[in-house]
Design a protein around this motif. Structure first.
Motif, short mmCIF file in Angstrom:
data_model
loop_
_atom_site.label_atom_id
_atom_site.label_comp_id
_atom_site.label_asym_id
_atom_site.label_seq_id
_atom_site.Cartn_x
_atom_site.Cartn_y
_atom_site.Cartn_z
N LEU A 43 0.82 -1.21 0.00
CA LEU A 43 0.00 0.00 0.00
C LEU A 43 0.85 1.26 0.00
O LEU A 43 0.35 2.36 0.21
CB LEU A 43 -0.94 0.01 1.21
CG LEU A 43 -2.05 -1.04 1.21
CD1 LEU A 43 -2.85 -0.95 2.50
CD2 LEU A 43 -2.96 -0.88 -0.01
N HIS A 47 0.85 4.31 4.73
CA HIS A 47 -0.55 4.46 4.30
C HIS A 47 -1.37 4.90 5.51
O HIS A 47 -1.28 4.30 6.59
CB HIS A 47 -1.08 3.13 3.75
CG HIS A 47 -2.41 3.26 3.10
ND1 HIS A 47 -3.58 3.40 3.82
CD2 HIS A 47 -2.77 3.31 1.79
CE1 HIS A 47 -4.60 3.51 2.98
NE2 HIS A 47 -4.13 3.46 1.74
N THR A 360 -0.36 0.76 -5.04
CA THR A 360 -1.02 2.06 -5.12
C THR A 360 -0.30 3.02 -6.07
O THR A 360 -0.67 4.19 -6.16
CB THR A 360 -1.10 2.70 -3.73
OG1 THR A 360 0.22 2.70 -3.14
CG2 THR A 360 -2.05 1.94 -2.82
#
Length: 383
Positions: A43, A47, A360
């Motif tokens: 992520l 995050h 991401t």
């Protein structure tokens, strides 16, 4: 004086901060991070959902041991089994520990000791997982290894059929060999393993330490082929940077792993599992995984186009956002040059540049990386 054992060939880069897909060193220089802690920070760095979950758990308690019941262990375990074809979870701290647990469980359940793995595989650096790893460079210097491992050529159905018999406790395989060169397994090969394990009463173990937790665009990479392994192992992306590993197994295996059969003091630590719970809540969404597949296809196509006329590039391979650029020359110098130019990448063997961006990563960041790779490889290979 350096007080650390020199077990790592460290880069000349000290990280000061990191967020998303960007790392900043202690001189203020920014890097686009296509390493992600070696497929760990799926992520991206820091995050906000993971930060919030960890901070909340820190205010409750950090550690009490596995003598106590744990709601967060149950919650994360249920999330893992709900999104897989497995039924039970053992938590530990790393991929090597998860693979050690899998090897122990296979031997105890089957009461057999021969285990088949594959050349150029990588399963860890403990004595057991080092023996499972099909690479001589990992074995060298450590004396006799744990016995009864058989190393077969990867993607070779004929060799597998010849080696399989009723004495085999398990076959352990990666869906994509990451450290071994970003080599994807074929559907025929992986299905053959499943078929022969069923025929001979052997357990089918899939090492998903690098490929799991959304890295290939599925919750677990074996789901691309509708496989139903007896055991899978996880770590890396599970905690988005906090140390946590897991072994998942079928219901029938519970009987072999009762009280006292295995354990881990820090396994299932509530801080790490708070991070895992927040991570899985995002990555296991269908829309998120579909986007990872789309980004992976985009990155692969853009790289293939950008490097199509480069004589020293053999091609781009891999799955999702686990990709490798296969080269005809060694890639140590190009990887260093990429780092100097602001893009962090890894080797996968001597001739493959491995790309592991955060799941991401934006399309703009992908475009920037492709541009840097094209410019740098042309400069490095044509000199």
């Amino acid at each position: 004086m350096d007080a650390l054992f020199p077990t790592y060939a460290r880069w000349d880069l000290t990280v000061e901060s990191a967020e998303g897909a960007i790392i900043v060193d202690n001189t203020g220089k920014k890097y686009l991070d296509f390493v992600s802690g070696i497929a760990v920070c799926n992520l991206g760095h820091r995050h906000p959902d993971v930060v919030r979950a960890v901070e909340e758990q820190l205010k409750k308690y950090w550690h009490v041991s596995n003598l106590f019941k744990s709601d967060i262990q149950q919650e994360v375990a249920e999330k893992l089994v709900t999104n897989s074809d497995l039924d039970a979870v053992f938590f530990c701290n790393s991929g090597a520990e998860a693979n050690e647990a899998a090897l122990k469980l296979a031997r105890k359940y089957t009461q057999k000791s021969k285990i088949i793995t594959f050349k150029q595989s990588f399963h860890g650096r403990t004595l057991g997982t080092m023996a499972a790893t099909g690479q001589e460079k990992i074995h060298s210097g450590f004396g006799p290894l744990l016995q009864e491992f058989v190393y077969l050529p990867y993607n070779d159905c004929e060799a597998l059929e010849q080696a399989m018999d009723d004495s085999v406790a398990a076959v352990m395989v990666e869906v994509v060999q990451g450290e071994g060169g970003v080599i994807p397994g074929t559907e025929e090969f992986l299905k053959k393993i499943e078929e022969l394990c069923s025929l001979h009463g052997s357990l089918f173990i899939i090492d998903e330490v690098q490929t799991g937790i959304g890295r290939t665009g599925k919750a677990f990479a074996h789901q691309h082929f509708n496989l139903s392994p007896d055991i899978i192992t996880l770590a890396k992306g599970l905690g988005n940077g906090l140390p946590v590993g897991a072994m998942l197994g079928k219901e029938k295996l519970k009987e072999a792993f009762g009280p006292g059969s295995h354990g881990s003091t820090f396994g299932g630590n509530p801080i790490s599992l708070a991070a895992a719970k927040a991570t899985l809540a995002i990555i296991f969404q269908e829309e998120f995984l579909a986007e990872v597949e789309e980004k992976g296809a985009y990155l692969k196509a853009e790289l293939s186009n950008a490097l199509a006329n480069h004589d020293l590039i053999e091609g781009v391979r891999g799955s999702g956002l686990l990709l490798g650029i296969a080269c005809k020359e060694e890639v140590a110098a190009p990887i260093t040059a990429l780092r100097e130019n602001g893009l962090l990448t890894l080797p996968a063997g001597p001739n493959v540049i491995r790309l592991l961006p955060p799941l991401t990563v934006t399309y703009e960041q992908i475009d920037e990386a492709v541009k840097l790779i094209k410019e740098t490889l042309v400069a490095e290979f044509i000199r």
